[in-house]
Design a protein around this motif. Sequence first.
Motif, PDB file in Angstrom:
ATOM      1  N   ASP A 148     -15.550 -12.462  -2.798  1.00  0.00           N
ATOM      2  CA  ASP A 148     -16.902 -12.351  -2.258  1.00  0.00           C
ATOM      3  C   ASP A 148     -17.183 -10.864  -2.100  1.00  0.00           C
ATOM      4  N   VAL A 175     -18.652  -8.116  -0.006  1.00  0.00           N
ATOM      5  CA  VAL A 175     -19.057  -8.038   1.400  1.00  0.00           C
ATOM      6  C   VAL A 175     -19.924  -6.816   1.694  1.00  0.00           C
ATOM      7  N   ARG A 234     -21.991   1.335  -3.645  1.00  0.00           N
ATOM      8  CA  ARG A 234     -20.584   1.100  -3.321  1.00  0.00           C
ATOM      9  C   ARG A 234     -19.982   0.082  -4.290  1.00  0.00           C
ATOM     10  N   ILE A 270       2.194  12.050  -0.453  1.00  0.00           N
ATOM     11  CA  ILE A 270       2.733  12.608   0.786  1.00  0.00           C
ATOM     12  C   ILE A 270       3.188  11.449   1.679  1.00  0.00           C
ATOM     13  N   GLU A 301       2.820  10.754   4.736  1.00  0.00           N
ATOM     14  CA  GLU A 301       1.944  10.245   5.787  1.00  0.00           C
ATOM     15  C   GLU A 301       0.876   9.292   5.252  1.00  0.00           C
ATOM     16  N   ALA A 302       0.652   9.292   3.932  1.00  0.00           N
ATOM     17  CA  ALA A 302      -0.445   8.486   3.382  1.00  0.00           C
ATOM     18  C   ALA A 302       0.085   7.194   2.785  1.00  0.00           C
ATOM     19  N   PRO A 303      -0.696   6.102   2.879  1.00  0.00           N
ATOM     20  CA  PRO A 303      -0.280   4.893   2.166  1.00  0.00           C
ATOM     21  C   PRO A 303      -0.316   5.157   0.661  1.00  0.00           C
ATOM     22  N   MET A 327     -10.811  -3.366  -0.796  1.00  0.00           N
ATOM     23  CA  MET A 327     -10.886  -3.642   0.646  1.00  0.00           C
ATOM     24  C   MET A 327     -12.141  -3.025   1.254  1.00  0.00           C
ATOM     25  N   GLY A 328     -12.895  -3.817   1.962  1.00  0.00           N
ATOM     26  CA  GLY A 328     -14.103  -3.300   2.592  1.00  0.00           C
ATOM     27  C   GLY A 328     -15.346  -3.517   1.750  1.00  0.00           C
ATOM     28  N   SER A 353     -13.978  -9.161  -0.531  1.00  0.00           N
ATOM     29  CA  SER A 353     -12.984  -9.900   0.231  1.00  0.00           C
ATOM     30  C   SER A 353     -12.491 -11.054  -0.637  1.00  0.00           C
ATOM     31  N   VAL A 354     -11.184 -11.236  -0.680  1.00  0.00           N
ATOM     32  CA  VAL A 354     -10.644 -12.313  -1.507  1.00  0.00           C
ATOM     33  C   VAL A 354     -11.177 -13.655  -1.000  1.00  0.00           C
ATOM     34  N   LYS A 402     -13.366 -15.419   9.099  1.00  0.00           N
ATOM     35  CA  LYS A 402     -13.350 -14.682   7.828  1.00  0.00           C
ATOM     36  C   LYS A 402     -14.213 -13.430   7.951  1.00  0.00           C
ATOM     37  N   ASP A 413     -12.812  -9.731   7.454  1.00  0.00           N
ATOM     38  CA  ASP A 413     -13.379  -8.804   6.465  1.00  0.00           C
ATOM     39  C   ASP A 413     -13.761  -7.473   7.124  1.00  0.00           C
ATOM     40  N   ASN A 469     -10.624  -5.497   7.919  1.00  0.00           N
ATOM     41  CA  ASN A 469     -10.054  -4.925   6.694  1.00  0.00           C
ATOM     42  C   ASN A 469     -10.858  -3.722   6.215  1.00  0.00           C
ATOM     43  N   ALA A 470     -12.180  -3.836   6.304  1.00  0.00           N
ATOM     44  CA  ALA A 470     -13.038  -2.748   5.843  1.00  0.00           C
ATOM     45  C   ALA A 470     -12.837  -1.500   6.700  1.00  0.00           C
ATOM     46  N   GLU A 526      -8.890   0.043   6.166  1.00  0.00           N
ATOM     47  CA  GLU A 526      -8.617   0.802   4.931  1.00  0.00           C
ATOM     48  C   GLU A 526      -8.890   2.299   5.138  1.00  0.00           C
ATOM     49  N   SER A 572      -6.452   3.914   7.484  1.00  0.00           N
ATOM     50  CA  SER A 572      -5.121   4.194   6.940  1.00  0.00           C
ATOM     51  C   SER A 572      -5.073   5.565   6.258  1.00  0.00           C
ATOM     52  N   ALA A 591      -4.093   9.428   8.872  1.00  0.00           N
ATOM     53  CA  ALA A 591      -2.822  10.133   9.100  1.00  0.00           C
ATOM     54  C   ALA A 591      -2.629  11.265   8.094  1.00  0.00           C
ATOM     55  N   ALA A 592      -2.963  10.996   6.841  1.00  0.00           N
ATOM     56  CA  ALA A 592      -2.797  12.021   5.810  1.00  0.00           C
ATOM     57  C   ALA A 592      -3.714  13.216   6.064  1.00  0.00           C
TER      58      ALA A 592
END
Lengths: 420, 379
Positions: A69, A71, A77, A107, A109-111, A200-201, A204-205, B355, B359, B362-363, B366, B369, B372-373
């Motif tokens: 979906d 969102v 975007r 780095i 610190e980053a995901p 993400m954002g 959405s699955v 849901k 959502d 999650n938005a 992200e 996250s 931190a960097a």
Amino acid sequence: MSRVSRRRALTLAGVGAAGLAGAAALTQVKDEPELTTAAAATDAVAFTGAHQAGIVTPAQDRLHFVAFDVVTKDRERLIKLLKDWTAAAARMTAGHDAGAIGAVNGIPEAPPDDTGEAIGLPPSGLTITIGFGPTLFRDASGKDRFGLAAHLPPALEPLPKFTGDTIDDTISGGDIAIQACANDPQVAVHAIRNLARIGMGAVSVRWSQLGFGRTSSTSTGQATPRNLFGFKDGTRNLKAEETDLLREHLWVQPGDGPDWLAGGSYLVTRKIRMLIETWDRSPLAEQEMIIGRTKGTGAPMGMTGEFDEVDFDSVGADGQPLLATTSHVRLAHPQSNNGARMLRRGYNFVDGSDGLGRLNAGLFFIAYQRDPRKAFIPVQRSLAANDEMNEYVRHVSTGIFACPPGVPTDGDFWGGALFA
Amino acid sequence: MRPSHILAFVTAGSLGMSLAACGGGDAVTDTAAAGGPIAVKATDTSCEVGKTQVDAGTSIFAITNGGQKVTEFYVYAAGDRVMAEVENIAPGLSRNLHVELPAGTYETACKPGMIGKGIRGQLTVSGSAAPLTDDAALLAATDSYSRYVKSQTAALEEKTTEFVKLVKAGDVAGAKTMYPIARTYWERIEPVAEIFGDLDPRIDGREEVTEEGLKFGGFHKIEQDLWQKNDISQSGPVADQLLTDVKEIVTKANAEKLSPLQLANGAKALLDEVAAGKITGEEDRYSHTDLWDFNANVDGSKAAIAALRPVLEERDAALVKTLDTEFANVDAALAKHRAGDGWKLHTDLSQADLKELSDAINALAEPISQVAAVVAKKA
């Protein structure tokens, strides 16, 4: 600094030659992807081309399919996401990490911009194919969500309810669908997981489905596989080599509808639960009568070879047609459906068990076609009304998506013409 | 509760050490603002602040709650960065708040009922203030967050004391009302609490994660007694132990020096808490008051980001904008489920509601996250 990437791991593993072949394939832009050369199961499949890969590409062994979906309400975007996805898909199908940095080179610190489970794995024939659902164009109340309503193809209508449907809406439909196929399940899952992470954002699955054991062959070079009923499936499928038939039945042609979809195809998905246990208790003769083929060779009833023409007319000693009037093969045959053909690309699934001592198993049906109104819909109407097999199957999810043409060159993106 | 070692892990990071090395950059003035405390008259519908212009340096606000609801008082910098706050001002009570404010534009807020954005007012602080160096900006972030932790731990201890008193008095209804309120202050700073090993599971452990050899106790044991067993006659010792543990963690949390990276990871960890335990209704499985915890986790995440805001503004303004938008989206999604001064029960939410919340989280998680960097990046 020691840099680890999928490509480097490949070279280290001594699969350098395959990697080079993959790289060469990437630069090919042809009307039809090159298919006759038997590629190794670990090779890369070209991402760019006139059509999206993953349709006539010889069907890989594994599937991870996801429907999203959208969102975000922001058109820009959404466009950015499609661009990011296209870049990530190009990278992953070539056997690279999803992001430019990679799973372990960023780095601390980053995901990481790749989740890492495909480190050391070859491209594995990965294809990633995108489609747009009717709800991307207009929501349930008819609202034009992203200024796309004027580009909605007339054939992109939610599928009708067929007799006997037991559809679960929570695993049906979606604004955007992505099909990832590969010869290694981990590579297919890695692809979907990273695309979902990137989205993400913005998306959405909505639902997703794993599949194993292709149930169709899409190339004459492939042997016909078996579905979970134990029968050969897809003997009479459209094949990549039949370019005239593909033009007539598979690819949307200029003038069929809005220009953005020319060179694309309509994708229909149906999750078909098989009532495995009752099927397994039915006599061989009944099974063969229901399917319309012998279980061993796959020959049409009354014939001897798998690829023999179906005999509609011969009757047996009892005066009944050898090919039962309610058999699946007869009802689904083009001759019974005004010549309708589809390219089927389904996969078996087993989603564990259902708590009642039964496997939750069946066929995740996938079919591509030029116009569902002339292909899937009339064929399924006929099957839903008459197919003896209905006693053993339940359609539990449904979906329809318009898959845009291929990404022609670097720099373009999935659906670029739609958002132009 | 979720065992998390990331905070403890980063304590040893180079950033924490470089900060400690330049700890002298904090300019403290002891001089109270001229003219004595600034009177704040708070009611259920108004918030009269005696002055709207003060000099840079330390200001003292004297807040009197003349309303019927418990209230709070805040001084916010841009982006709702909490410069100072005082929680839990009961009707009829007065509290003093000391806050050091550099020159700039601020907002004051009373929050009758302790919810929402509060009743806001402008506060201008004039005078000269040297621009913060980069390291000083990071130090200011941790100082700002330490203030937040102090205010939350004070309220946590106070409300847990009240909760324990109600439980021991056998007041089931009173204890049920106080349970989600006391937990709010816990959930806002949970990543800090998680630094201290066994204490977190003792206070907030769920039955199935109770380690072998340990007895199921803490908030959730009492929750089970209150809602499932409907019998708190035997809950006294558990309640006493809860208060002992809370007091210990309050002391430890106030003494802890956090690094900017811990703030960033804490902001993310709080959203992970929401995604893992609150959306699913696992956290408060007997009372179903998960949305209280949900909101508190988001509050806590917001506070950590707000403390880092000046640093983030400087280094990645676009990220700050995204975070503002996504925090607002989460708040809007959550606001649909308000019930009076509190929240609907988890069991009253539909799958579609959950849901939507998932959502939104999650938005937000992200871009969080990525913080931190940005914090770790050398200026």
